[in-house]
Design an enzyme around this catalytic site. Structure first.
Site, PDB file in Angstrom:
ATOM      1  N   TYR A 149       0.826  -1.210   0.000  1.00  0.00           N
ATOM      2  CA  TYR A 149       0.000   0.000   0.000  1.00  0.00           C
ATOM      3  C   TYR A 149       0.860   1.260   0.000  1.00  0.00           C
ATOM      4  O   TYR A 149       2.043   1.247   0.323  1.00  0.00           O
ATOM      5  CB  TYR A 149      -0.907   0.013   1.236  1.00  0.00           C
ATOM      6  CG  TYR A 149      -0.142   0.227   2.527  1.00  0.00           C
ATOM      7  CD1 TYR A 149       0.042   1.497   3.073  1.00  0.00           C
ATOM      8  CD2 TYR A 149       0.419  -0.857   3.200  1.00  0.00           C
ATOM      9  CE1 TYR A 149       0.765   1.677   4.240  1.00  0.00           C
ATOM     10  CE2 TYR A 149       1.135  -0.679   4.369  1.00  0.00           C
ATOM     11  CZ  TYR A 149       1.309   0.597   4.891  1.00  0.00           C
ATOM     12  OH  TYR A 149       2.032   0.775   6.036  1.00  0.00           O
ATOM     13  N   PHE A 159       2.635   9.722   3.585  1.00  0.00           N
ATOM     14  CA  PHE A 159       2.978   9.550   4.992  1.00  0.00           C
ATOM     15  C   PHE A 159       3.382   8.119   5.328  1.00  0.00           C
ATOM     16  O   PHE A 159       3.936   7.866   6.403  1.00  0.00           O
ATOM     17  CB  PHE A 159       1.819   9.988   5.900  1.00  0.00           C
ATOM     18  CG  PHE A 159       0.538   9.252   5.684  1.00  0.00           C
ATOM     19  CD1 PHE A 159       0.310   8.026   6.274  1.00  0.00           C
ATOM     20  CD2 PHE A 159      -0.453   9.797   4.873  1.00  0.00           C
ATOM     21  CE1 PHE A 159      -0.880   7.350   6.071  1.00  0.00           C
ATOM     22  CE2 PHE A 159      -1.651   9.123   4.664  1.00  0.00           C
ATOM     23  CZ  PHE A 159      -1.860   7.893   5.264  1.00  0.00           C
ATOM     24  N   ASP A 160       3.120   7.178   4.431  1.00  0.00           N
ATOM     25  CA  ASP A 160       3.506   5.792   4.697  1.00  0.00           C
ATOM     26  C   ASP A 160       3.470   5.011   3.393  1.00  0.00           C
ATOM     27  O   ASP A 160       2.667   5.305   2.497  1.00  0.00           O
ATOM     28  CB  ASP A 160       2.555   5.160   5.710  1.00  0.00           C
ATOM     29  CG  ASP A 160       3.098   3.855   6.280  1.00  0.00           C
ATOM     30  OD1 ASP A 160       4.291   3.568   6.072  1.00  0.00           O
ATOM     31  OD2 ASP A 160       2.328   3.134   6.941  1.00  0.00           O
ATOM     32  N   PHE A 220      -5.479   5.995  -0.058  1.00  0.00           N
ATOM     33  CA  PHE A 220      -4.619   4.812  -0.112  1.00  0.00           C
ATOM     34  C   PHE A 220      -4.751   4.108  -1.456  1.00  0.00           C
ATOM     35  O   PHE A 220      -5.850   3.974  -1.992  1.00  0.00           O
ATOM     36  CB  PHE A 220      -5.002   3.796   0.969  1.00  0.00           C
ATOM     37  CG  PHE A 220      -4.625   4.195   2.363  1.00  0.00           C
ATOM     38  CD1 PHE A 220      -3.362   3.934   2.853  1.00  0.00           C
ATOM     39  CD2 PHE A 220      -5.545   4.823   3.188  1.00  0.00           C
ATOM     40  CE1 PHE A 220      -3.010   4.286   4.148  1.00  0.00           C
ATOM     41  CE2 PHE A 220      -5.213   5.183   4.480  1.00  0.00           C
ATOM     42  CZ  PHE A 220      -3.942   4.913   4.964  1.00  0.00           C
TER      43      PHE A 220
END
Length: 234
Positions: A149, A159-160, A220
């Protein structure tokens, strides 16, 4: 924000040339005192926007001269408590404004995103778009899934990302934010989707650390690599 007197004083000291500083600070005691002033000044400036340098200096001088302070301990405690209360209220108001701003921006973003071809909006408010159709099983909330993801804020800030770590992750689907729990159940193994998750299905007004602010809408891209059924699932 208006610069404090301390900030101005420190700025002047910091921009002075090395040679000039060397001429002014001749002894080790002077250098130590100056260094302590800079260290203390930086710490104070982090919490106090404006400082009365003259009053501050009088306080320090009173301590070193052994003079009777102009304020007793109870008065000092009352002053500091009032200051801390003001700071906490300012922070609360700033956080509330940021949360509302993020909520408004997220709602506007989702209103536009919902108009795009291929984007579906569920009853909960989750938006999903199939990027690649899968052919395997869809997970239930009790299953464990393995995914790749990438997570972004609506302004594009990442952010990730499991892609960045080059390592997919596995987790029980009922142990993550509601938007993920719902969204991945709409996918099939081997598929890839784009999920736009409103704040109430993500981290809400509390946000998550420094990466995700209060009431942030999250975006996402998720690949469902594997579904591991829970024990007892047929």
């Amino acid at each position: 924000m208006k610069k404090s007197m301390l900030a101005i004083a420190l700025s002047g000291a910091l921009v002075a040339g090395t040679a000039a500083q060397a001429e002014t600070l001749e002894t080790e005691q002077q250098k130590l005192s100056y260094s302590l002033g800079l260290i203390l000044g930086e710490r104070i400036q982090a919490d106090v926007d404006e400082l009365d340098i003259e009053a501050f200096t009088r306080g320090v001088e009173a301590v070193y001269a052994g003079e009777t302070p102009l304020l007793d301990q109870q008065q000092i405690a009352e002053v500091m408590q009032a200051f801390q209360s003001r700071k906490m209220e300012e922070q609360r108001q700033a956080m509330a404004k940021l949360a509302q701003d993020n909520l408004d921006k997220g709602q506007a973003y989702m209103a536009e995103n919902g108009k795009k071809d291929g984007v579906e909006t569920t009853e909960s408010g989750l938006q999903y778009e199939v990027l690649e159709a899968g052919s395997g099983a869809s997970p239930t909330a009790e299953d464990t899934v393995k995914v790749h993801y990438r997570g972004n804020l609506i302004d594009g800030t990442e952010f990730d990302s499991s892609y960045a770590r080059n390592e997919p992750v596995s987790f029980p689907l009922n142990g993550v934010i509601p938007g993920w729990t719902e969204g991945l159940q709409l996918m099939k193994e081997g598929g890839k989707s784009r999920l736009v998750i409103p704040a109430e299905l993500a981290y809400g007004p509390g946000g998550m650390g420094n990466a995700i602010g209060p009431n942030e809408t999250l975006v996402f891209e998720v690949e469902l690599l594997e579904v591991n059924p829970s024990d007892g699932k047929e």
